[in-house]
Design a protein around this motif. Structure first.
Motif, mmCIF file in Angstrom:
data_model
loop_
_atom_site.group_PDB
_atom_site.id
_atom_site.type_symbol
_atom_site.label_atom_id
_atom_site.label_comp_id
_atom_site.label_asym_id
_atom_site.label_seq_id
_atom_site.Cartn_x
_atom_site.Cartn_y
_atom_site.Cartn_z
ATOM 1 N N GLN A 173 0.828 -1.206 0.000
ATOM 2 C CA GLN A 173 0.000 0.000 0.000
ATOM 3 C C GLN A 173 0.859 1.252 0.000
ATOM 4 O OE1 GLN A 173 -3.199 0.254 -0.263
ATOM 5 N NE2 GLN A 173 -3.695 2.330 0.415
ATOM 6 N N LEU A 174 1.911 1.290 0.811
ATOM 7 C CA LEU A 174 2.782 2.467 0.879
ATOM 8 C C LEU A 174 3.531 2.681 -0.435
ATOM 9 C CD1 LEU A 174 4.233 2.023 4.490
ATOM 10 C CD2 LEU A 174 2.611 3.763 3.728
ATOM 11 N N VAL A 175 4.033 1.616 -1.023
ATOM 12 C CA VAL A 175 4.776 1.745 -2.281
ATOM 13 C C VAL A 175 3.845 2.197 -3.409
ATOM 14 C CG1 VAL A 175 6.112 0.466 -4.004
ATOM 15 C CG2 VAL A 175 6.534 0.091 -1.590
ATOM 16 N N SER A 176 2.626 1.673 -3.446
ATOM 17 C CA SER A 176 1.685 2.105 -4.481
ATOM 18 C C SER A 176 1.306 3.571 -4.309
ATOM 19 C CB SER A 176 0.438 1.226 -4.447
ATOM 20 O OG SER A 176 -0.223 1.337 -3.197
ATOM 21 N N MET A 177 1.163 4.038 -3.068
ATOM 22 C CA MET A 177 0.882 5.455 -2.834
ATOM 23 C C MET A 177 2.048 6.326 -3.291
ATOM 24 S SD MET A 177 -0.908 5.191 0.926
ATOM 25 C CE MET A 177 -0.836 6.962 1.174
ATOM 26 N N ALA A 178 3.276 5.857 -3.078
ATOM 27 C CA ALA A 178 4.442 6.609 -3.544
ATOM 28 C C ALA A 178 4.500 6.664 -5.067
ATOM 29 C CB ALA A 178 5.715 5.980 -2.980
ATOM 30 N N ALA A 179 4.127 5.555 -5.735
ATOM 31 C CA ALA A 179 4.127 5.541 -7.202
ATOM 32 C C ALA A 179 3.119 6.542 -7.758
ATOM 33 C CB ALA A 179 3.816 4.134 -7.700
ATOM 34 N N PHE A 180 1.926 6.628 -7.149
ATOM 35 C CA PHE A 180 0.944 7.607 -7.594
ATOM 36 C C PHE A 180 1.406 9.032 -7.301
ATOM 37 C CE2 PHE A 180 -2.188 4.087 -7.562
ATOM 38 C CZ PHE A 180 -2.746 4.313 -8.806
ATOM 39 N N ALA A 181 2.093 9.234 -6.205
ATOM 40 C CA ALA A 181 2.539 10.582 -5.841
ATOM 41 C C ALA A 181 3.594 11.116 -6.806
ATOM 42 C CB ALA A 181 3.085 10.587 -4.413
ATOM 43 N N PHE A 182 4.419 10.231 -7.400
ATOM 44 C CA PHE A 182 5.493 10.668 -8.291
ATOM 45 C C PHE A 182 5.069 10.748 -9.762
ATOM 46 C CE2 PHE A 182 8.319 9.525 -4.761
ATOM 47 C CZ PHE A 182 9.243 10.558 -4.832
ATOM 48 N N ILE A 183 3.810 10.415 -10.071
ATOM 49 C CA ILE A 183 3.386 10.438 -11.476
ATOM 50 C C ILE A 183 3.470 11.850 -12.044
ATOM 51 C CG2 ILE A 183 1.366 10.212 -12.969
ATOM 52 C CD1 ILE A 183 0.616 7.717 -11.508
ATOM 53 N N ASN A 184 3.041 12.848 -11.286
ATOM 54 C CA ASN A 184 3.000 14.223 -11.780
ATOM 55 C C ASN A 184 4.341 14.935 -11.692
ATOM 56 O OD1 ASN A 184 0.208 13.991 -12.262
ATOM 57 N ND2 ASN A 184 -0.262 14.546 -10.143
ATOM 58 N N THR A 185 5.300 14.387 -10.963
ATOM 59 C CA THR A 185 6.586 15.065 -10.784
ATOM 60 C C THR A 185 7.720 14.387 -11.544
ATOM 61 O OG1 THR A 185 6.972 13.796 -8.749
ATOM 62 C CG2 THR A 185 5.915 15.952 -8.531
ATOM 63 N N SER A 186 7.774 13.077 -11.497
ATOM 64 C CA SER A 186 8.875 12.360 -12.142
ATOM 65 C C SER A 186 8.370 11.009 -12.631
ATOM 66 C CB SER A 186 10.043 12.183 -11.167
ATOM 67 O OG SER A 186 11.066 11.403 -11.744
ATOM 68 N N LEU A 187 8.265 10.875 -13.953
ATOM 69 C CA LEU A 187 7.807 9.608 -14.513
ATOM 70 C C LEU A 187 8.839 8.503 -14.327
ATOM 71 C CD1 LEU A 187 6.112 10.771 -17.835
ATOM 72 C CD2 LEU A 187 5.017 10.060 -15.700
ATOM 73 N N THR A 188 10.124 8.878 -14.334
ATOM 74 C CA THR A 188 11.171 7.876 -14.138
ATOM 75 C C THR A 188 11.096 7.264 -12.744
ATOM 76 O OG1 THR A 188 12.609 9.085 -15.666
ATOM 77 C CG2 THR A 188 13.657 7.463 -14.224
ATOM 78 N N ALA A 189 10.957 8.144 -11.738
ATOM 79 C CA ALA A 189 10.847 7.647 -10.364
ATOM 80 C C ALA A 189 9.585 6.815 -10.188
ATOM 81 C CB ALA A 189 10.859 8.813 -9.383
ATOM 82 N N SER A 190 8.488 7.241 -10.826
ATOM 83 C CA SER A 190 7.243 6.485 -10.725
ATOM 84 C C SER A 190 7.384 5.106 -11.361
ATOM 85 C CB SER A 190 6.115 7.261 -11.389
ATOM 86 O OG SER A 190 4.899 6.537 -11.315
#
Length: 227
Positions: A173-190
């Motif tokens: 759950q935490l990792v998926s929330m982090a992936a959604f949080a980085f979509i708008n800022t960094s596609l590579t990190a996401s």
């Protein structure tokens, strides 16, 4: 409004009915019944092969008197395995994340092994409370320690299964929330976090299988001591 991370472990309700009852009945619909044909399909052959080898591995150290438990423990293994894997599917609920349910499995089976040992070999069962060569002043302390270690066994069984599944689901759950949080800022990190999420999902599948096996294996070890 943000929900708590632990809300995913609360029993969902639809029309006032708890869905945990439906989730607990789902494993019976996944398992294929035995066929009267000479040649079975691949899934049924794989299911039979895994159950036969699992039974042989678990019950090989146990004497013939304990082999009567094979049906109960292998049914429990299949049931826990199916419930653990069921909780990894989207929009599902994992009943084995509830400590009350795991304790409902652990306590009766542990108590049955203790009663079996007291009935079949009372001297050997009572000898476990006092190791050989214990100094006289330490006898009350050792009996108290061994009694606590015996009573805490079902609690350890239930807590181990609950904690491992809960921790894995929280981490996903935490990792998926982090992936959604980085979509708008960094596609590579996401993308990297999403790859990590897939790896964690595979790890959680392995944990679900291992924890079901460990639960039944520990009960078989208790049975081996008392049979």
């Amino acid at each position: 409004m943000s929900l708590s991370l632990f809300d995913q472990f609360s029993t969902p309700f639809i029309l006032g009915l708890p869905l945990i009852l439906i989730a607990m009945l789902m494993p019976s619909s996944f398992l294929l019944p035995q066929s009267s044909r000479w040649l079975n399909n691949l899934i049924l052959l794989l299911q039979t092969y895994m159950l036969a080898n699992g039974t042989k591995q678990i019950f090989s150290p146990i004497n013939e008197g304990g082999h009567k438990w094979a049906l109960i423990l292998m049914t429990l293994l299949t049931y826990l395995l199916t419930l653990n894997l069921l909780g990894l599917l989207p929009y599902t609920f994992t009943p084995t994340t509830q400590l009350s349910m795991n304790m409902a499995f652990a306590v009766p089976l542990w108590l049955a092994t203790v009663i079996l040992g007291m009935r079949n070999q009372p001297s050997m069962s009572l000898a476990h409370f006092l190791p050989i060569g214990t100094p006289t002043p330490l006898i009350p302390v050792m009996i108290l320690i061994e009694s606590i270690s015996l009573i805490i066994r079902p609690l350890a069984l239930g807590v181990r299964l609950t904690a491992n599944l809960t921790a894995g689901h929280l981490l996903i759950q935490l990792v998926s929330m982090a992936a959604f949080a980085f979509i708008n800022t960094s596609l590579t990190a996401s993308a990297l976090i999403t790859t990590l999420l897939y790896l964690l999902t595979l790890l959680e599948v392995a944990v679900a299988m291992i924890q079901a096996y460990v639960f039944v294996l520990l009960i078989s070890l208790y049975l081996q001591e008392n049979s």
